[in-house]
Enzyme design. Structure first.
Site, PDB file in Angstrom:
ATOM      1  N   GLU A 100     -13.583   8.162   9.256  1.00 46.65           N
ATOM      2  CA  GLU A 100     -13.896   6.831   9.202  1.00 46.65           C
ATOM      3  C   GLU A 100     -12.662   5.859   9.549  1.00 46.65           C
ATOM      4  OE1 GLU A 100     -15.638   4.240   5.054  1.00 46.65           O
ATOM      5  OE2 GLU A 100     -14.298   6.404   4.812  1.00 46.65           O
TER       6      GLU A 100
ATOM      7  N   LYS B  64     -21.957   0.711   7.240  1.00 48.67           N
ATOM      8  CA  LYS B  64     -21.604   1.460   5.720  1.00 48.67           C
ATOM      9  C   LYS B  64     -22.282   0.580   4.742  1.00 48.67           C
ATOM     10  CE  LYS B  64     -18.315   3.694   2.924  1.00 48.67           C
ATOM     11  NZ  LYS B  64     -16.973   4.055   2.668  1.00 48.67           N
TER      12      LYS B  64
ATOM     13  N   CYS C 119     -18.991   8.461   4.086  1.00 48.23           N
ATOM     14  CA  CYS C 119     -17.949   8.603   3.068  1.00 48.23           C
ATOM     15  C   CYS C 119     -18.642   8.525   1.659  1.00 48.23           C
ATOM     16  CB  CYS C 119     -16.846   7.850   3.231  1.00 48.23           C
ATOM     17  SG  CYS C 119     -15.278   8.510   2.264  1.00 48.23           S
TER      18      CYS C 119
ATOM     19  N   PRO D  48      19.013  12.143  -5.885  1.00 50.74           N
ATOM     20  CA  PRO D  48      19.907  12.337  -6.749  1.00 50.74           C
ATOM     21  C   PRO D  48      19.458  13.301  -7.632  1.00 50.74           C
ATOM     22  CG  PRO D  48      19.241  10.039  -6.571  1.00 50.74           C
ATOM     23  CD  PRO D  48      18.345  10.686  -5.703  1.00 50.74           C
TER      24      PRO D  48
ATOM     25  N   SER E 104      19.529  16.115 -10.513  1.00 50.75           N
ATOM     26  CA  SER E 104      20.151  16.098 -11.768  1.00 50.75           C
ATOM     27  C   SER E 104      20.229  17.831 -12.455  1.00 50.75           C
ATOM     28  CB  SER E 104      19.588  15.392 -12.788  1.00 50.75           C
ATOM     29  OG  SER E 104      18.143  15.792 -13.365  1.00 50.75           O
ATOM     30  N   GLY E 105      19.577  18.463 -11.856  1.00 48.46           N
ATOM     31  CA  GLY E 105      19.211  19.926 -12.345  1.00 48.46           C
ATOM     32  C   GLY E 105      18.197  19.807 -13.353  1.00 48.46           C
TER      33      GLY E 105
ATOM     34  N   ASP F 174      12.170  17.461 -12.934  1.00 40.87           N
ATOM     35  CA  ASP F 174      11.369  16.531 -11.998  1.00 40.87           C
ATOM     36  C   ASP F 174      12.294  16.656 -10.618  1.00 40.87           C
ATOM     37  OD1 ASP F 174       9.630  15.723 -14.020  1.00 40.87           O
ATOM     38  OD2 ASP F 174      10.838  14.285 -14.594  1.00 40.87           O
ATOM     39  N   SER F 175      13.715  16.107 -10.870  1.00 37.29           N
ATOM     40  CA  SER F 175      14.354  16.084  -9.587  1.00 37.29           C
ATOM     41  C   SER F 175      14.347  17.492  -8.833  1.00 37.29           C
ATOM     42  CB  SER F 175      15.819  15.646  -9.672  1.00 37.29           C
ATOM     43  OG  SER F 175      16.553  16.542 -10.471  1.00 37.29           O
TER      44      SER F 175
END
Length: 729
Positions: free
Chosen positions: A44, A113, A174, A354, A356-357, A360-361
């Site tokens: 599309e 469309k 679509c 960054p 952090s351990g 998430d990071s």
């Protein structure tokens, strides 16, 4: 026999980059022709790119699309092959999202469309008009230069199909597939055997099955060949279009392209006998009866044959087992491909994270590592475009190129652990071990000196020095001290991203990656302009629960074993001092568990629940363990902090979209950011219902002691303004 060979595409288009897009389109046609296909379907709006958004309102965009189409038609690209191209078209005063069906250097038909995508991430009604004249085809006057180049003045425009000598072909664009009464049902009754669906469909966790079941359902009970094409990649925004170009015949999948890939052009070929379609339709009595009294759909006659009658060299495509990725694989591959597109098209030299351990990071770091693995793998498989991009970004010389993902990561990925006196040795160690496993260039730095300097400045100005709550400070002091650390990390991240390349004698700059997840965004459990503020965030729409499952998967399948220990560690921001009798924990700070946050997010966004309807729903869901009063307190607590922190959503880092309850303010979740946080009317209605329910329980002689004190995830522990940065600051 009526043998038909078709080609459909995954194309990595880039919004407004007409050179890139036309190059990919030509390459896809060349591959389709080389395979002997007589139909080629593209995505599309492939000529402009799907994600142009308000650029569609500019006349230049439409003009350039016509110029590119003319280039395709005056050459030999459409000779002997039916090509469907997607682009915007202005007719009269209206702008339409169209499929241009072309063959032998002529436009056969323009199909606008009829049903536009206009929810969630999509705003097609802002840019386009839906075609409403479904009972006729009208004549469209081609632009003068196009008309002259093609020796063609006008073309049929509207809803209809193309009747070839040996089959009928129609477009279904679509969103139209997913409407309550999709066009293919009516078109099938009118004899259409081949359906072309050009799409711009984005990746979302666990979504692919919905799409494939729609293709299968479209042809299972009424027969037909359903051909699907899609964008694939990041075309300039938050979405990753996840390809999966497919061909379905009579409810069976016979061809399926990749869902995640670094390739700019992928062409999927299928070989079909259309007599199988005719045979199925002829055997269904209800189809025959409904076809005999159908509504007539207009058609365009095309004096060409598409099919071969008999060819022993042409092997028919057989039904395939559908290939699905697990959610963990989707989290690995989707954001990794998105990051690669962003990196190679932004002009940046790499990423800085960054690290952090924490979960998430570390998830973001693993996704970047996965990206590096995909790059090396595709180069080994002979992808010259990926190789050229990797040589440029990694600054290889003398014929060298990436052959090892860890070596490539060291060239394009910085990780920085920015520790303070509140950081533990375990998180510092986990960050370093993971960075080494991935191959990143890792730095350990202490931010205590910078924090101390700021506090000294504050004391010189005010005469006071704030203390943490555990050391006798107030909520305001405690929050301010945490926010200082968080915001300093953001400043340092951008400084290192811009200057580390200079230190290492590299040109360019690095993009800073964010690492806040969707649940923390929903709750507002982040500081405005801390290290959640970045250039882009690959996990900003992924839940904590899915990320933890991903970490367990990635520890084995990506080869980063330290992720197992990271996943097992309790989530903590490490912004308050660690004491023998106190350790800061995210779920205690938030006053709710991550599991509960996912439930709140889905009810609020997907099921559109306000406070009262959420309370009712959760009474059913949690009623076996919690009293109505306890459920009410949880709902009130969530909406209080949701509304207090809603303004933070206006500053969220642009994130990869992966989940349908994202609170992201800019495109997806269009709600105000200034609330009456007391919700007086709604909470009063909840209280009234609680009294009514408690009265019923007493009347029925039920025990009210159904609660589980531990189920609430620390409910009521956090007062407004305390804990981790979770109020409106």
């Amino acid at each position: 026999m009526r043998l038909l060979k078709v080609a459909t595409c995954n194309l990595n288009q880039w919004a407004m980059d007409f050179d890139c897009n036309i190059k990919n389109i030509k390459e896809s046609i060349a591959k389709a022709k080389e395979a002997g296909a007589v139909i080629r379907l593209g995505p599309e709006l492939e000529i402009t790119g799907y994600g142009c958004e308000d650029h569609f309102l500019e006349l230049d965009t439409v003009t350039h699309a016509w110029e590119c189409l003319k280039e395709l038609l005056v050459g030999d690209w459409t000779d002997g092959i039916l090509c469907s191209f997607g682009m915007p078209v202005i007719k009269g005063s209206e702008r339409y999202n169209c499929q241009i069906l072309c063959m032998n250097r002529k436009i056969i038909m323009i199909r606008p469309k009829m049903w536009l995508a206009n929810d969630g991430n999509y705003r097609e009604l802002r840019w386009f008009t839906a075609w409403k004249q479904n009972d006729q085809l009208v004549e469209f006057q081609l632009p003068g230069d196009v008309s002259k180049a093609l020796s063609q003045e006008s073309v049929p425009f509207g809803y209809g199909f193309i009747q070839f000598r040996d089959t009928a072909v129609a477009a279904e664009v679509c969103e139209e597939l997913f409407t309550p009464v999709p066009p293919h049902a009516e078109l099938a009754l009118n004899g259409v055997e081949v359906f072309l669906n050009a799409s711009g469909s984005h990746h979302q966790l666990r979504k692919l099955d919905i799409r494939l079941r729609a293709f299968i359902g479209a042809t299972h009970t009424r027969g037909g060949v359903y051909i699907y094409s899609n964008q694939q990649g990041c075309d300039g925004g938050r979405l990753y279009y996840d390809g999966c170009a497919s061909v379905v015949v009579n409810g069976d999948l016979v061809a399926q392209g990749s869902q995640f890939s670094l390739n700019d052009v992928e062409v999927v070929i299928a070989q079909i006998d259309l007599e199988a379609v005719a045979s199925l339709r002829g055997s269904i009595s209800s189809f025959q009866e409904q076809a005999s009294c159908k509504n007539r759909v207009p058609s365009v006659q095309a004096p060409y044959n598409l099919c071969q009658s008999f060819n022993l060299k042409m092997c028919l495509s057989s039904p395939l087992k559908i290939k699905y990725h697990s959610p963990e694989e989707e989290i690995a591959f989707g954001p990794a491909c998105w990051l690669w597109d962003y990196l190679r098209r932004s002009g940046a030299s790499g990423f800085l994270l960054p690290l952090s351990g924490g979960a998430d990071s570390s998830s973001v770091a693993a996704i970047v590592g996965c990206m590096c693995q995909l790059v090396v793998k595709d180069i080994a498989n002979g992808d010259e475009q990926v190789k050229a991009d990797a040589i440029r970004i990694g600054q290889y010389t003398d014929g060298q190129y990436p052959t090892d993902s860890r070596e490539f990561a060291r060239r394009v990925f910085y990780t920085v652990f920015m520790g303070s006196e509140n950081s533990s040795e375990s998180t510092k160690s986990r960050a370093k071990v993971l960075a080494d496993e991935i191959g990143a260039w890792h730095l350990d730095i202490s931010i205590d000196g910078v924090i101390s300097a700021l506090l000294t400045l504050f004391q010189a100005v005010t005469g006071k020095r704030p203390r943490y709550k555990i050391d006798g400070g107030s909520n305001a002091e405690n929050l301010g001290l945490q926010n200082i650390q968080a915001r300093i990390r953001m400043v340092l991240a951008f400084m290192f991203a811009s200057l580390l390349p200079w230190v290492h004698n590299k040109p360019g700059f690095y993009l800073v990656l964010g690492s806040s997840n969707v649940d923390e965004g929903l709750r507002g459990y982040l500081t405005k302009y801390d290290c959640s503020s970045a250039d882009i965030n690959p996990i900003g729409s992924i839940s904590k629960q899915d990320l933890r499952a991903f970490l367990r998967w990635a520890a084995t399948h990506l080869g980063y074993a330290s992720l197992a220990d990271i996943e097992a560690a309790p989530p903590t921001a490490e912004l308050e001092p660690i004491r023998s009798n106190y350790s800061q924990l995210d779920e205690v700070d938030m006053g709710m568990t991550y599991e509960e946050l996912s439930v709140y997010g889905r009810l609020r966004k997907i099921f559109r629940c306000g406070p009262l309807s959420m309370f009712k729903n959760l009474c059913y869901r949690w009623g076996a363990k919690l009293t109505p009063q306890e459920v009410a307190e949880k709902v009130k607590h969530f909406f209080k902090y949701y509304s207090i922190n809603r303004h933070k959503m206006t500053t969220l880092t642009p994130s990869y979209h992966a989940e349908s309850y994202s609170p992201e303010d800019n495109r997806f979740d269009l709600r105000q950011f200034l609330y009456n946080v007391r919700w007086p009317y709604q909470f009063r209605k909840i209280d009234e219902l609680v009294k009514e329910l408690d009265g019923d329980r007493v009347h029925l002689g039920e025990s009210s002691d159904l609660g589980d004190a531990s189920h609430g995830g620390g409910m009521g522990v956090v007062a407004a303004g305390s804990g981790n940065p979770n109020v409106g600051l």
